[in-house]
Design a protein around this motif. Structure first.
Motif, PDB file in Angstrom:
ATOM      1  N   PRO A  10       0.828  -1.204   0.000  1.00  0.00           N
ATOM      2  CA  PRO A  10       0.000   0.000   0.000  1.00  0.00           C
ATOM      3  C   PRO A  10       0.866   1.260   0.000  1.00  0.00           C
ATOM      4  CG  PRO A  10      -0.855  -1.599   1.573  1.00  0.00           C
ATOM      5  CD  PRO A  10       0.461  -2.128   1.101  1.00  0.00           C
ATOM      6  N   GLY A  11       0.524   2.212  -0.870  1.00  0.00           N
ATOM      7  CA  GLY A  11       1.249   3.475  -0.940  1.00  0.00           C
ATOM      8  C   GLY A  11       2.546   3.423  -1.719  1.00  0.00           C
ATOM      9  N   GLU A  12       2.857   2.275  -2.324  1.00  0.00           N
ATOM     10  CA  GLU A  12       4.113   2.124  -3.057  1.00  0.00           C
ATOM     11  C   GLU A  12       3.909   2.364  -4.546  1.00  0.00           C
ATOM     12  OE1 GLU A  12       7.713  -1.156  -3.442  1.00  0.00           O
ATOM     13  OE2 GLU A  12       5.665  -1.901  -3.231  1.00  0.00           O
ATOM     14  N   CYS A  13       4.924   2.936  -5.204  1.00  0.00           N
ATOM     15  CA  CYS A  13       4.966   3.005  -6.655  1.00  0.00           C
ATOM     16  C   CYS A  13       6.033   2.029  -7.135  1.00  0.00           C
ATOM     17  CB  CYS A  13       5.289   4.414  -7.145  1.00  0.00           C
ATOM     18  SG  CYS A  13       5.321   4.543  -8.950  1.00  0.00           S
ATOM     19  N   LEU A  14       5.587   0.981  -7.815  1.00  0.00           N
ATOM     20  CA  LEU A  14       6.493  -0.012  -8.384  1.00  0.00           C
ATOM     21  C   LEU A  14       6.611   0.251  -9.874  1.00  0.00           C
ATOM     22  CD1 LEU A  14       8.143  -2.688  -8.159  1.00  0.00           C
ATOM     23  CD2 LEU A  14       6.011  -3.877  -8.746  1.00  0.00           C
ATOM     24  N   GLY A  15       7.824   0.408 -10.361  1.00  0.00           N
ATOM     25  CA  GLY A  15       8.061   0.630 -11.775  1.00  0.00           C
ATOM     26  C   GLY A  15       8.502  -0.650 -12.463  1.00  0.00           C
ATOM     27  N   VAL A  16       8.052  -0.814 -13.706  1.00  0.00           N
ATOM     28  CA  VAL A  16       8.498  -1.917 -14.550  1.00  0.00           C
ATOM     29  C   VAL A  16       9.089  -1.286 -15.807  1.00  0.00           C
ATOM     30  CG1 VAL A  16       7.871  -4.033 -15.770  1.00  0.00           C
ATOM     31  CG2 VAL A  16       6.657  -3.395 -13.666  1.00  0.00           C
ATOM     32  N   ILE A  17      10.395  -1.465 -16.001  1.00  0.00           N
ATOM     33  CA  ILE A  17      11.079  -0.809 -17.112  1.00  0.00           C
ATOM     34  C   ILE A  17      11.694  -1.854 -18.026  1.00  0.00           C
ATOM     35  CG2 ILE A  17      13.314  -0.547 -15.912  1.00  0.00           C
ATOM     36  CD1 ILE A  17      13.473   2.280 -17.178  1.00  0.00           C
ATOM     37  N   GLY A  18      11.652  -1.579 -19.324  1.00  0.00           N
ATOM     38  CA  GLY A  18      12.222  -2.506 -20.292  1.00  0.00           C
ATOM     39  C   GLY A  18      11.890  -2.054 -21.691  1.00  0.00           C
ATOM     40  N   GLY A  22      -1.499   8.369  -0.571  1.00  0.00           N
ATOM     41  CA  GLY A  22      -1.556   6.972  -0.176  1.00  0.00           C
ATOM     42  C   GLY A  22      -1.982   5.995  -1.255  1.00  0.00           C
ATOM     43  N   LYS A  23      -2.136   6.485  -2.503  1.00  0.00           N
ATOM     44  CA  LYS A  23      -2.465   5.575  -3.593  1.00  0.00           C
ATOM     45  C   LYS A  23      -1.270   4.660  -3.886  1.00  0.00           C
ATOM     46  CE  LYS A  23      -6.428   7.614  -4.699  1.00  0.00           C
ATOM     47  NZ  LYS A  23      -7.712   6.998  -4.309  1.00  0.00           N
ATOM     48  N   SER A  24      -1.557   3.472  -4.388  1.00  0.00           N
ATOM     49  CA  SER A  24      -0.514   2.567  -4.875  1.00  0.00           C
ATOM     50  C   SER A  24      -0.501   2.649  -6.396  1.00  0.00           C
ATOM     51  CB  SER A  24      -0.793   1.130  -4.441  1.00  0.00           C
ATOM     52  OG  SER A  24      -0.872   1.040  -3.032  1.00  0.00           O
ATOM     53  N   ILE A  25       0.688   2.523  -6.989  1.00  0.00           N
ATOM     54  CA  ILE A  25       0.830   2.661  -8.440  1.00  0.00           C
ATOM     55  C   ILE A  25       1.725   1.560  -8.988  1.00  0.00           C
ATOM     56  CG2 ILE A  25       1.679   4.125 -10.322  1.00  0.00           C
ATOM     57  CD1 ILE A  25       1.036   6.575  -8.650  1.00  0.00           C
ATOM     58  N   LEU A  26       1.264   0.923 -10.075  1.00  0.00           N
ATOM     59  CA  LEU A  26       2.110   0.064 -10.907  1.00  0.00           C
ATOM     60  C   LEU A  26       2.324   0.815 -12.211  1.00  0.00           C
ATOM     61  CD1 LEU A  26       3.559  -2.576 -11.647  1.00  0.00           C
ATOM     62  CD2 LEU A  26       1.347  -3.482 -12.402  1.00  0.00           C
ATOM     63  N   LEU A  27       3.569   1.120 -12.517  1.00  0.00           N
ATOM     64  CA  LEU A  27       3.908   2.007 -13.625  1.00  0.00           C
ATOM     65  C   LEU A  27       4.873   1.309 -14.571  1.00  0.00           C
ATOM     66  CD1 LEU A  27       4.158   5.113 -14.699  1.00  0.00           C
ATOM     67  CD2 LEU A  27       6.221   5.133 -13.309  1.00  0.00           C
ATOM     68  N   THR A  28       4.490   1.161 -15.841  1.00  0.00           N
ATOM     69  CA  THR A  28       5.463   0.703 -16.825  1.00  0.00           C
ATOM     70  C   THR A  28       6.025   1.918 -17.549  1.00  0.00           C
ATOM     71  OG1 THR A  28       4.000   0.455 -18.764  1.00  0.00           O
ATOM     72  CG2 THR A  28       4.062  -1.365 -17.183  1.00  0.00           C
ATOM     73  N   THR A  29       7.291   1.864 -17.894  1.00  0.00           N
ATOM     74  CA  THR A  29       7.938   3.029 -18.485  1.00  0.00           C
ATOM     75  C   THR A  29       9.138   2.616 -19.327  1.00  0.00           C
ATOM     76  OG1 THR A  29       8.958   5.181 -18.000  1.00  0.00           O
ATOM     77  CG2 THR A  29       9.385   3.411 -16.436  1.00  0.00           C
ATOM     78  N   HIS A  30       9.524   3.507 -20.236  1.00  0.00           N
ATOM     79  CA  HIS A  30      10.784   3.367 -20.978  1.00  0.00           C
ATOM     80  C   HIS A  30      11.884   4.206 -20.353  1.00  0.00           C
ATOM     81  CE1 HIS A  30       9.597   1.029 -24.427  1.00  0.00           C
ATOM     82  NE2 HIS A  30       8.635   1.860 -24.758  1.00  0.00           N
ATOM     83  N   PHE A  31      11.509   5.100 -19.402  1.00  0.00           N
ATOM     84  CA  PHE A  31      12.406   6.173 -18.999  1.00  0.00           C
ATOM     85  C   PHE A  31      12.966   5.960 -17.593  1.00  0.00           C
ATOM     86  CE2 PHE A  31       8.986   8.157 -21.637  1.00  0.00           C
ATOM     87  CZ  PHE A  31       9.737   8.316 -22.794  1.00  0.00           C
ATOM     88  N   MET A  32      14.289   5.856 -17.492  1.00  0.00           N
ATOM     89  CA  MET A  32      14.900   5.688 -16.182  1.00  0.00           C
ATOM     90  C   MET A  32      14.704   6.931 -15.312  1.00  0.00           C
ATOM     91  SD  MET A  32      16.362   3.688 -14.088  1.00  0.00           S
ATOM     92  CE  MET A  32      17.245   2.293 -14.778  1.00  0.00           C
ATOM     93  N   ASP A  33      14.708   8.137 -15.921  1.00  0.00           N
ATOM     94  CA  ASP A  33      14.509   9.340 -15.114  1.00  0.00           C
ATOM     95  C   ASP A  33      13.107   9.359 -14.509  1.00  0.00           C
ATOM     96  OD1 ASP A  33      13.378   9.731 -17.626  1.00  0.00           O
ATOM     97  OD2 ASP A  33      13.839  11.877 -17.692  1.00  0.00           O
ATOM     98  N   GLU A  34      12.120   8.845 -15.239  1.00  0.00           N
ATOM     99  CA  GLU A  34      10.759   8.753 -14.716  1.00  0.00           C
ATOM    100  C   GLU A  34      10.706   7.766 -13.553  1.00  0.00           C
ATOM    101  OE1 GLU A  34       7.259   9.233 -17.272  1.00  0.00           O
ATOM    102  OE2 GLU A  34       7.052   7.053 -17.086  1.00  0.00           O
ATOM    103  N   ALA A  35      11.340   6.615 -13.731  1.00  0.00           N
ATOM    104  CA  ALA A  35      11.364   5.605 -12.669  1.00  0.00           C
ATOM    105  C   ALA A  35      12.055   6.146 -11.422  1.00  0.00           C
ATOM    106  CB  ALA A  35      12.072   4.351 -13.164  1.00  0.00           C
ATOM    107  N   GLU A  36      13.174   6.867 -11.626  1.00  0.00           N
ATOM    108  CA  GLU A  36      13.907   7.404 -10.485  1.00  0.00           C
ATOM    109  C   GLU A  36      13.083   8.447  -9.751  1.00  0.00           C
ATOM    110  OE1 GLU A  36      18.271   9.407  -9.496  1.00  0.00           O
ATOM    111  OE2 GLU A  36      17.622   9.152 -11.576  1.00  0.00           O
ATOM    112  N   ARG A  37      12.313   9.233 -10.503  1.00  0.00           N
ATOM    113  CA  ARG A  37      11.514  10.305  -9.918  1.00  0.00           C
ATOM    114  C   ARG A  37      10.336   9.769  -9.110  1.00  0.00           C
ATOM    115  NH1 ARG A  37      11.042  15.473 -12.153  1.00  0.00           N
ATOM    116  NH2 ARG A  37       9.602  16.769 -10.980  1.00  0.00           N
ATOM    117  N   LEU A  38       9.701   8.697  -9.592  1.00  0.00           N
ATOM    118  CA  LEU A  38       8.420   8.275  -9.032  1.00  0.00           C
ATOM    119  C   LEU A  38       8.472   6.994  -8.206  1.00  0.00           C
ATOM    120  CD1 LEU A  38       6.184   8.868 -12.185  1.00  0.00           C
ATOM    121  CD2 LEU A  38       6.244  10.287 -10.129  1.00  0.00           C
ATOM    122  N   CYS A  39       9.355   6.087  -8.565  1.00  0.00           N
ATOM    123  CA  CYS A  39       9.255   4.713  -8.058  1.00  0.00           C
ATOM    124  C   CYS A  39      10.136   4.480  -6.836  1.00  0.00           C
ATOM    125  CB  CYS A  39       9.623   3.716  -9.154  1.00  0.00           C
ATOM    126  SG  CYS A  39       8.595   3.874 -10.628  1.00  0.00           S
TER     127      CYS A  39
END
Length: 230
Positions: free
Chosen positions: A30-38, A186-203
Motif C-alpha cells: 500500500p502506498g508504493e509506486c512499483l516501476g516496470v522498465i524494459g 496513499g495511492k498505490s501505483i504500478l507504472l510501466t515506463t521506458h524512462f529511467m529518469d521517470e522511474a527514479e523520480r516516481l518509483c
C-alpha cells in the motif's frame, strides 16, 4: 509481503512458440509506486493485461486486495484505476462528459460523479477545458484527462502503462507532479515506463524486464549505480 495490495506470482504467457512473459513475480505494498522498465516487446503490457484480467495467464496467479484475478475481476476492478498506452477517451464527449460516462461503468450515481468532477478537472489542470472535447486538447492534456478519469471511482491501485510516452518534457513533468500527489495521498501505483529518469523520480522500487523475464529488482538509484554508472 502479507500486506501487499497486489501479488503476482510466477506468471507465464505464451503465444504460439513465443513466451512473452516468463515466470514473472512481484508484489506492491500500500502506498508504493512499483516501476516496470524494459524495451518494447519485454512483456510489460502483457503483464498489465493479466493483472487486469484482460489476458488469461498460462501459469501463475494474480491476487489483488485479497481477491483472485480473473475469478473476482469485477470486484477487483471497482478498486482499480487504469491509464492505457492508447488514448481511449470518447471524442464525442466533453472532458466533463468523459468523466461522467466513465463513472457510470462503476455503478456510480450521476449526482455522485458530478460532485467529483470539479476536483478531478482541477487535479488535471483542466478546469478551463471542462466543455472542450478531446480533439481540442494537447497530448499532455489528454493524458491528464485519462488520469483524472482513472480516479473517478477513487481507486486504491493505479495501473499506468507508459503514461508519458510521446509527451514533450513539460507535459511529462506535469504528469509526474500529479502522480507524486497521488502517492502522497496513499495511492498505490504500478507504472510501466521506458524512462529511467521517470522511474527514479516516481518509483520506490523498480523491476527491469527483458524478453519476458525479470532480470533485476531494487531501488532505482541502486540499479543505476550498479548497471549504468561507470
Amino acid at each position: 509481503m502479507s500486506e501487499s495490495i497486489l501479488s503476482v506470482q510466477h506468471l507465464v504467457k505464451r503465444y504460439g512458440h513465443a513466451t512473452v512473459v516468463n515466470d514473472m513475480s512481484f508484489e506492491i505494498a500500500p502506498g508504493e509506486c512499483l516501476g516496470v522498465i524494459g524495451p518494447n516487446g519485454a512483456g510489460k503490457t502483457t503483464t498489465i493485461r493479466m493483472c487486469l484480467g484482460l489476458t488469461v495467464p498460462d501459469q501463475g496467479t494474480v491476487t489483488a486486495f485479497g481477491l483472485q484475478m480473473p475469478r473476482d475481476a469485477l470486484a477487483i476492478k471497482t478498486q482499480l484505476g487504469v491509464v492505457s498506452q492508447m488514448d481511449t477517451l470518447d471524442p464525442d464527449f466533453s472532458c466533463s462528459e468523459n468523466l461522467l460516462v466513465y463513472g457510470r461503468y462503476f455503478g456510480m450515481k450521476d449526482a455522485q460523479i458530478r460532485e467529483r468532477i470539479p476536483a478531478l478537472l482541477e487535479f488535471a489542470s483542466l478546469t478551463a477545458k471542462a466543455n472542450a472535447k478531446p480533439g481540442e486538447l494537447s497530448g499532455g492534456m489528454k493524458r491528464r484527462l485519462s488520469l483524472a478519469r482513472a480516479l473517478v471511482n477513487n481507486p486504491r491501485l493505479l495501473l499506468l502503462d507508459e503514461p508519458t510516452t510521446g509527451l514533450d518534457p513539460q507535459a511529462r513533468h506535469l504528469m509526474w507532479e500529479r502522480l507524486q500527489l497521488l502517492l502522497t495521498e496513499g495511492k498505490s501505483i504500478l507504472l510501466t515506463t521506458h524512462f529511467m529518469d521517470e522511474a527514479e523520480r516516481l518509483c520506490s522500487r523498480l523491476l527491469v524486464v527483458d524478453h519476458g523475464k525479470k532480470i533485476a529488482e531494487g531501488a532505482p538509484r541502486d540499479l543505476i549505480a550498479k548497471y549504468l554508472e561507470p
